[in-house]
Design an enzyme around this catalytic site. Structure first.
Site, PDB file in Angstrom:
ATOM      1  N   TYR A  97       3.224 159.975  79.820  1.00 38.32           N
ATOM      2  CA  TYR A  97       2.722 161.156  80.538  1.00 38.32           C
ATOM      3  C   TYR A  97       3.447 162.428  80.113  1.00 38.32           C
ATOM      4  O   TYR A  97       2.898 163.521  80.194  1.00 38.32           O
ATOM      5  CB  TYR A  97       2.823 160.950  82.056  1.00 38.32           C
ATOM      6  CG  TYR A  97       1.684 160.105  82.585  1.00 38.32           C
ATOM      7  CD1 TYR A  97       0.507 160.690  83.042  1.00 38.32           C
ATOM      8  CD2 TYR A  97       1.770 158.719  82.580  1.00 38.32           C
ATOM      9  CE1 TYR A  97      -0.547 159.916  83.501  1.00 38.32           C
ATOM     10  CE2 TYR A  97       0.720 157.936  83.032  1.00 38.32           C
ATOM     11  CZ  TYR A  97      -0.438 158.539  83.490  1.00 38.32           C
ATOM     12  OH  TYR A  97      -1.478 157.767  83.924  1.00 38.32           O
ATOM     13  N   GLU A 139      -0.922 153.193  88.943  1.00 37.81           N
ATOM     14  CA  GLU A 139      -0.822 152.224  87.837  1.00 37.81           C
ATOM     15  C   GLU A 139       0.330 151.246  88.071  1.00 37.81           C
ATOM     16  O   GLU A 139       0.210 150.050  87.781  1.00 37.81           O
ATOM     17  CB  GLU A 139      -0.691 152.969  86.494  1.00 37.81           C
ATOM     18  CG  GLU A 139      -2.032 153.598  86.084  1.00 37.81           C
ATOM     19  CD  GLU A 139      -1.930 154.814  85.173  1.00 37.81           C
ATOM     20  OE1 GLU A 139      -0.932 154.943  84.435  1.00 37.81           O
ATOM     21  OE2 GLU A 139      -2.853 155.649  85.197  1.00 37.81           O
ATOM     22  N   GLY A 276     -30.035 145.592  79.487  1.00 39.82           N
ATOM     23  CA  GLY A 276     -29.406 145.214  78.226  1.00 39.82           C
ATOM     24  C   GLY A 276     -28.112 144.468  78.441  1.00 39.82           C
ATOM     25  O   GLY A 276     -28.002 143.570  79.284  1.00 39.82           O
ATOM     26  N   VAL A 395     -19.855 152.037  84.236  1.00 38.34           N
ATOM     27  CA  VAL A 395     -20.240 152.753  83.017  1.00 38.34           C
ATOM     28  C   VAL A 395     -19.517 152.077  81.850  1.00 38.34           C
ATOM     29  O   VAL A 395     -18.301 151.937  81.882  1.00 38.34           O
ATOM     30  CB  VAL A 395     -19.817 154.241  83.100  1.00 38.34           C
ATOM     31  CG1 VAL A 395     -20.224 154.984  81.834  1.00 38.34           C
ATOM     32  CG2 VAL A 395     -20.422 154.915  84.324  1.00 38.34           C
TER      33      VAL A 395
HETATM   34  C1  FAD Z   1     -15.590 148.802  81.742  1.00 41.28           C
HETATM   35  C2  FAD Z   1     -16.344 148.453  80.484  1.00 41.28           C
HETATM   36  C3  FAD Z   1     -16.943 147.218  80.355  1.00 41.28           C
HETATM   37  C4  FAD Z   1     -17.656 146.904  79.193  1.00 41.28           C
HETATM   38  N1  FAD Z   1     -18.240 145.666  79.095  1.00 41.28           N
HETATM   39  C5  FAD Z   1     -18.929 145.336  77.973  1.00 41.28           C
HETATM   40  C6  FAD Z   1     -19.537 144.057  77.842  1.00 41.28           C
HETATM   41  O1  FAD Z   1     -19.463 143.204  78.728  1.00 41.28           O
HETATM   42  N2  FAD Z   1     -20.193 143.777  76.684  1.00 41.28           N
HETATM   43  C7  FAD Z   1     -20.313 144.700  75.674  1.00 41.28           C
HETATM   44  O2  FAD Z   1     -20.913 144.386  74.644  1.00 41.28           O
HETATM   45  N3  FAD Z   1     -19.754 145.934  75.793  1.00 41.28           N
HETATM   46  C8  FAD Z   1     -19.050 146.252  76.909  1.00 41.28           C
HETATM   47  N4  FAD Z   1     -18.457 147.498  77.001  1.00 41.28           N
HETATM   48  C9  FAD Z   1     -18.547 148.418  75.850  1.00 41.28           C
HETATM   49  C10 FAD Z   1     -17.422 148.096  74.850  1.00 41.28           C
HETATM   50  O3  FAD Z   1     -16.162 148.382  75.439  1.00 41.28           O
HETATM   51  C11 FAD Z   1     -17.509 148.932  73.577  1.00 41.28           C
HETATM   52  O4  FAD Z   1     -17.636 150.284  73.917  1.00 41.28           O
HETATM   53  C12 FAD Z   1     -18.675 148.505  72.690  1.00 41.28           C
HETATM   54  O5  FAD Z   1     -18.496 147.148  72.285  1.00 41.28           O
HETATM   55  C13 FAD Z   1     -18.739 149.396  71.432  1.00 41.28           C
HETATM   56  O6  FAD Z   1     -17.511 149.350  70.789  1.00 41.28           O
HETATM   57  P1  FAD Z   1     -17.426 149.432  69.197  1.00 41.28           P
HETATM   58  O7  FAD Z   1     -16.003 149.514  68.807  1.00 41.28           O
HETATM   59  O8  FAD Z   1     -18.253 148.355  68.582  1.00 41.28           O
HETATM   60  O9  FAD Z   1     -18.166 150.805  68.888  1.00 41.28           O
HETATM   61  P2  FAD Z   1     -17.440 152.176  68.541  1.00 41.28           P
HETATM   62  O10 FAD Z   1     -16.861 152.112  67.174  1.00 41.28           O
HETATM   63  O11 FAD Z   1     -16.559 152.545  69.660  1.00 41.28           O
HETATM   64  O12 FAD Z   1     -18.705 153.141  68.499  1.00 41.28           O
HETATM   65  C14 FAD Z   1     -19.381 153.491  69.705  1.00 41.28           C
HETATM   66  C15 FAD Z   1     -20.518 154.442  69.368  1.00 41.28           C
HETATM   67  O13 FAD Z   1     -19.968 155.631  68.821  1.00 41.28           O
HETATM   68  C16 FAD Z   1     -20.623 155.920  67.607  1.00 41.28           C
HETATM   69  N5  FAD Z   1     -19.672 156.544  66.654  1.00 41.28           N
HETATM   70  C17 FAD Z   1     -18.494 156.027  66.245  1.00 41.28           C
HETATM   71  N6  FAD Z   1     -17.909 156.845  65.343  1.00 41.28           N
HETATM   72  C18 FAD Z   1     -18.764 157.875  65.172  1.00 41.28           C
HETATM   73  C19 FAD Z   1     -18.748 159.029  64.348  1.00 41.28           C
HETATM   74  N7  FAD Z   1     -17.726 159.278  63.542  1.00 41.28           N
HETATM   75  N8  FAD Z   1     -19.805 159.866  64.453  1.00 41.28           N
HETATM   76  C20 FAD Z   1     -20.849 159.622  65.288  1.00 41.28           C
HETATM   77  N9  FAD Z   1     -20.909 158.551  66.067  1.00 41.28           N
HETATM   78  C21 FAD Z   1     -19.880 157.684  66.025  1.00 41.28           C
HETATM   79  C22 FAD Z   1     -21.096 154.579  67.057  1.00 41.28           C
HETATM   80  O14 FAD Z   1     -22.187 154.721  66.161  1.00 41.28           O
HETATM   81  C23 FAD Z   1     -21.487 153.872  68.327  1.00 41.28           C
HETATM   82  O15 FAD Z   1     -22.797 154.198  68.697  1.00 41.28           O
HETATM   83  C24 FAD Z   1     -17.755 147.841  78.149  1.00 41.28           C
HETATM   84  C25 FAD Z   1     -17.128 149.090  78.280  1.00 41.28           C
HETATM   85  C26 FAD Z   1     -16.435 149.381  79.424  1.00 41.28           C
HETATM   86  C27 FAD Z   1     -15.764 150.727  79.542  1.00 41.28           C
HETATM   87  C1  HEM Z   2      -2.731 163.293  84.051  1.00 38.76           C
HETATM   88  C2  HEM Z   2      -2.891 162.701  82.885  1.00 38.76           C
HETATM   89  C3  HEM Z   2      -4.123 161.947  82.452  1.00 38.76           C
HETATM   90  C4  HEM Z   2      -5.427 162.099  82.820  1.00 38.76           C
HETATM   91  C5  HEM Z   2      -6.030 163.095  83.794  1.00 38.76           C
HETATM   92  C6  HEM Z   2      -6.185 161.113  82.090  1.00 38.76           C
HETATM   93  C7  HEM Z   2      -7.556 160.956  82.200  1.00 38.76           C
HETATM   94  C8  HEM Z   2      -8.279 159.959  81.587  1.00 38.76           C
HETATM   95  C9  HEM Z   2      -9.684 159.740  81.760  1.00 38.76           C
HETATM   96  C10 HEM Z   2     -10.612 160.557  82.638  1.00 38.76           C
HETATM   97  C11 HEM Z   2     -10.022 158.667  81.015  1.00 38.76           C
HETATM   98  C12 HEM Z   2     -11.410 158.027  80.902  1.00 38.76           C
HETATM   99  C13 HEM Z   2     -11.502 156.969  81.980  1.00 38.76           C
HETATM  100  C14 HEM Z   2     -12.843 156.267  81.971  1.00 38.76           C
HETATM  101  O1  HEM Z   2     -13.000 155.340  81.168  1.00 38.76           O
HETATM  102  O2  HEM Z   2     -13.734 156.665  82.725  1.00 38.76           O
HETATM  103  C15 HEM Z   2      -8.831 158.213  80.341  1.00 38.76           C
HETATM  104  C16 HEM Z   2      -8.777 157.170  79.448  1.00 38.76           C
HETATM  105  C17 HEM Z   2      -7.701 156.950  78.634  1.00 38.76           C
HETATM  106  N1  HEM Z   2      -6.439 157.492  78.750  1.00 38.76           N
HETATM  107 FE1  HEM Z   2      -5.875 158.880  80.055  1.00 38.76          FE
HETATM  108  N2  HEM Z   2      -5.349 160.399  81.293  1.00 38.76           N
HETATM  109  C18 HEM Z   2      -4.078 160.874  81.481  1.00 38.76           C
HETATM  110  C19 HEM Z   2      -2.932 160.401  80.887  1.00 38.76           C
HETATM  111  C20 HEM Z   2      -2.905 159.502  79.857  1.00 38.76           C
HETATM  112  C21 HEM Z   2      -1.724 159.086  79.151  1.00 38.76           C
HETATM  113  C22 HEM Z   2      -0.302 159.527  79.464  1.00 38.76           C
HETATM  114  C23 HEM Z   2      -2.115 158.242  78.166  1.00 38.76           C
HETATM  115  C24 HEM Z   2      -1.247 157.573  77.133  1.00 38.76           C
HETATM  116  C25 HEM Z   2      -0.969 158.173  75.986  1.00 38.76           C
HETATM  117  C26 HEM Z   2      -3.555 158.084  78.290  1.00 38.76           C
HETATM  118  C27 HEM Z   2      -4.344 157.280  77.491  1.00 38.76           C
HETATM  119  C28 HEM Z   2      -5.672 157.004  77.735  1.00 38.76           C
HETATM  120  C29 HEM Z   2      -6.442 156.104  76.907  1.00 38.76           C
HETATM  121  C30 HEM Z   2      -5.962 155.355  75.668  1.00 38.76           C
HETATM  122  C31 HEM Z   2      -7.729 156.066  77.485  1.00 38.76           C
HETATM  123  C32 HEM Z   2      -8.959 155.296  76.979  1.00 38.76           C
HETATM  124  C33 HEM Z   2      -9.626 156.216  75.972  1.00 38.76           C
HETATM  125  C34 HEM Z   2     -10.979 155.771  75.535  1.00 38.76           C
HETATM  126  O3  HEM Z   2     -11.422 154.684  75.911  1.00 38.76           O
HETATM  127  O4  HEM Z   2     -11.606 156.548  74.827  1.00 38.76           O
HETATM  128  N3  HEM Z   2      -3.985 158.861  79.317  1.00 38.76           N
HETATM  129  N4  HEM Z   2      -7.778 159.013  80.722  1.00 38.76           N
END
Ligand code: FAD
Ligand code: HEM
Length: 406
Positions: A97, A139, A276, A395
């Site tokens: 943080y 946390e 889906g 989501v």
């Molecule tokens: C709480 C939670 C639960 C989930 N549960 C499931 C589950 O049960 N099953 C499941 O299949 N998934 C689930 N997901 C989704 C999963 O976590 C991943 O997000 C999903 O598998 C896609 O990941 P990826 O690394 O394959 O795609 P990523 O590499 O993360 O890409 C995601 C999208 O971004 C686009 N993208 C990436 N890079 C670029 C770029 N440079 N420019 C433009 N577009 C880009 C890709 O084309 C793609 O459409 C869940 C997510 C959450 C948050």
């Molecule tokens: C006050 C401070 C912070 C706020 C307000 C914040 C807020 C958020 C929010 C809104 C998300 C998305 C949650 C969701 O999935 O809906 C997130 C994800 C995340 N945060 Fe933070 N965060 C904070 C601090 C930190 C710190 C200290 C770290 C560690 C370096 C961190 C690392 C991450 C990572 C790795 C994700 C997931 C990113 C992704 O899936 O794209 N965050 N945080």
């Protein structure tokens, strides 16, 4: 609580911070990754590329500032909970943080320029640390509840014991802990974070997958849809890796179960609505109820492109046999090949019409699918009188639904 002087400054500068929120968070991530390239392995590069994470962070900071100054229109608690669970599943530490705070506040200064007087900088520093302290405390409680000692890593090796191709684009993995220790309990709706080392020395990436099997079983199951890039975007990094490179006998690093959404809330009628790959939490819910509350009235509404793309459909006849009060309504965009093969279900063609969803007035609802789908269904259910607090949703990406984001 903010000090009185800071509250006035935050109220006055909130519109500027809100207007430039995503520019600030974009700059924040650039600065932080330049100074700490090791954090690139922690953050989701897909969400960075699409801007989804920048938007979610900006929305959360603005929602918190509104909450502090009394200008908030959405409850802050669910937003805090969602972030804390996601952070805990990633093993975020209190020390991190300090890094985030330094770069976020510097980015505010860079983007807003001279408007950031010392008083403005002090006020937003106060907002940041109040927020950070709330998250760190939440946390810490989540880590303790997961049985982790202070500072203990969240990652544990799990071995793939089965892999099943559910549809052309969906595969499920059955996993057991390599150390032979207990399989943690979870609530239907919870997920695990999965860390993988990408091939070609591209580093680590982490994604969340909802646990789709029965809580209390001697193994976990996740069900992964392969994300294919469209319109020039690349294929999904982790889902492609899991589909192409992970076989029976391989190990994956998984976090304990986290996630604030309970897919089986209440004990009366339950309505599960999915589209889906959003069916994974609903599958855990059905498996759980079949084992623990078989008489509970449940309606499953599932939307898919066609019967052939509907993952876990083969599990439904067994679940119907175990759950005499389960009613299934399927909406297939292409219903010509419904081929129900022993499944008792109503099948409609086209997109889900929320007006036609079988609804019991006192039902608890769990929703999961693409954002536009959830916005339409949730809006329809609200119009039909279901109170917002009885509609839980997941989501599969950063952030929350439009109305809840602040
Ligand atoms: C709480 C939670 C639960 C989930 N549960 C499931 C589950 O049960 N099953 C499941 O299949 N998934 C689930 N997901 C989704 C999963 O976590 C991943 O997000 C999903 O598998 C896609 O990941 P990826 O690394 O394959 O795609 P990523 O590499 O993360 O890409 C995601 C999208 O971004 C686009 N993208 C990436 N890079 C670029 C770029 N440079 N420019 C433009 N577009 C880009 C890709 O084309 C793609 O459409 C869940 C997510 C959450 C948050
Ligand atoms: C006050 C401070 C912070 C706020 C307000 C914040 C807020 C958020 C929010 C809104 C998300 C998305 C949650 C969701 O999935 O809906 C997130 C994800 C995340 N945060 Fe933070 N965060 C904070 C601090 C930190 C710190 C200290 C770290 C560690 C370096 C961190 C690392 C991450 C990572 C790795 C994700 C997931 C990113 C992704 O899936 O794209 N965050 N945080």
């Amino acid at each position: 609580m903010l000090t009185e002087s800071s509250a006035a400054v935050v109220t006055a500068t909130l519109p500027a911070v809100q207007a430039h929120g995503e520019a600030i968070t974009r700059r924040f991530y650039q600065r932080m990754f330049d100074a700490h390239p090791e954090l690139l392995d922690l953050f989701n590069r897909g969400n960075q590329a699409t801007g989804a994470q920048q938007a979610a962070l900006a929305a959360a900071v603005v929602a918190y500032a509104e909450h502090l100054t009394g200008a908030g229109t959405v409850p802050w608690g669910p937003i805090l909970d969602r972030i804390a669970h996601k952070h805990a599943s990633l093993g975020i530490t209190p020390a991190q943080y300090t890094i985030v705070g330094r770069h976020l506040l510097a980015a505010v200064g860079e983007v807003l320029g001279e408007a950031v007087t010392p008083a403005v900088a002090t006020a937003w520093d106060e907002v940041y640390w109040l927020l950070a302290c709330e998250l760190i405390a939440r946390e810490a409680r989540l880590y303790a509840a997961a049985g982790l000692a202070e500072g203990e890593p969240v990652w544990r090796d799990w071995q793939v014991t089965a892999r099943r191709q559910e549809t052309v684009d969906v595969v499920s993995f059955t996993l057991v802990p390599v150390d032979g220790g207990p399989v943690p309990a979870f609530v239907p709706g919870q997920y695990t974070s999965v860390a993988v080392d990408l091939d070609g020395g591209r580093g680590q990436q982490i994604r969340q997958y909802s646990l789709s099997g029965r809580p209390g079983a001697d193994h976990w199951r996740i069900t992964v849809k392969r994300v294919r890039g469209t319109g020039g975007a690349p294929d999904g990094m982790v889902s492609t890796h899991l589909h192409e490179h992970v076989a029976v006998g391989d190990t994956l690093r998984l976090s304990p179960p986290f996630g604030e959404v309970d897919a089986v809330a209440g004990d009366g009628p339950l309505l599960l609505v999915s589209a889906g790959i959003g069916l994974t939490p609903a599958m855990a819910a059905l498996e759980h109820l079949a084992a623990t509350a078989p008489q509970r009235p449940v309606v499953l509404v599932h939307a898919d492109r066609a019967g052939a793309t509907h993952a876990h459909r083969d599990d439904l006849p067994r679940l119907h046999a175990a759950l005499p009060q389960l009613r299934t309504a399927l909406w297939y965009e292409d219903a010509t090949d419904a081929n129900l093969a022993g499944l008792t279900a109503e099948v409609a063609g086209g997109l889900v019409d929320p007006e036609l969803i079988p609804l019991s007035p006192e039902a608890h609802v769990h929703l999961c699918g693409p954002l536009p789908f959830m916005n339409v269904v949730r809006g329809g259910l609200l119009r039909r009188g279901v109170p917002a607090e009885r509609i839980a949703y997941e989501v599969f990406g950063p952030g929350m639904l439009r109305d809840d984001r602040g």
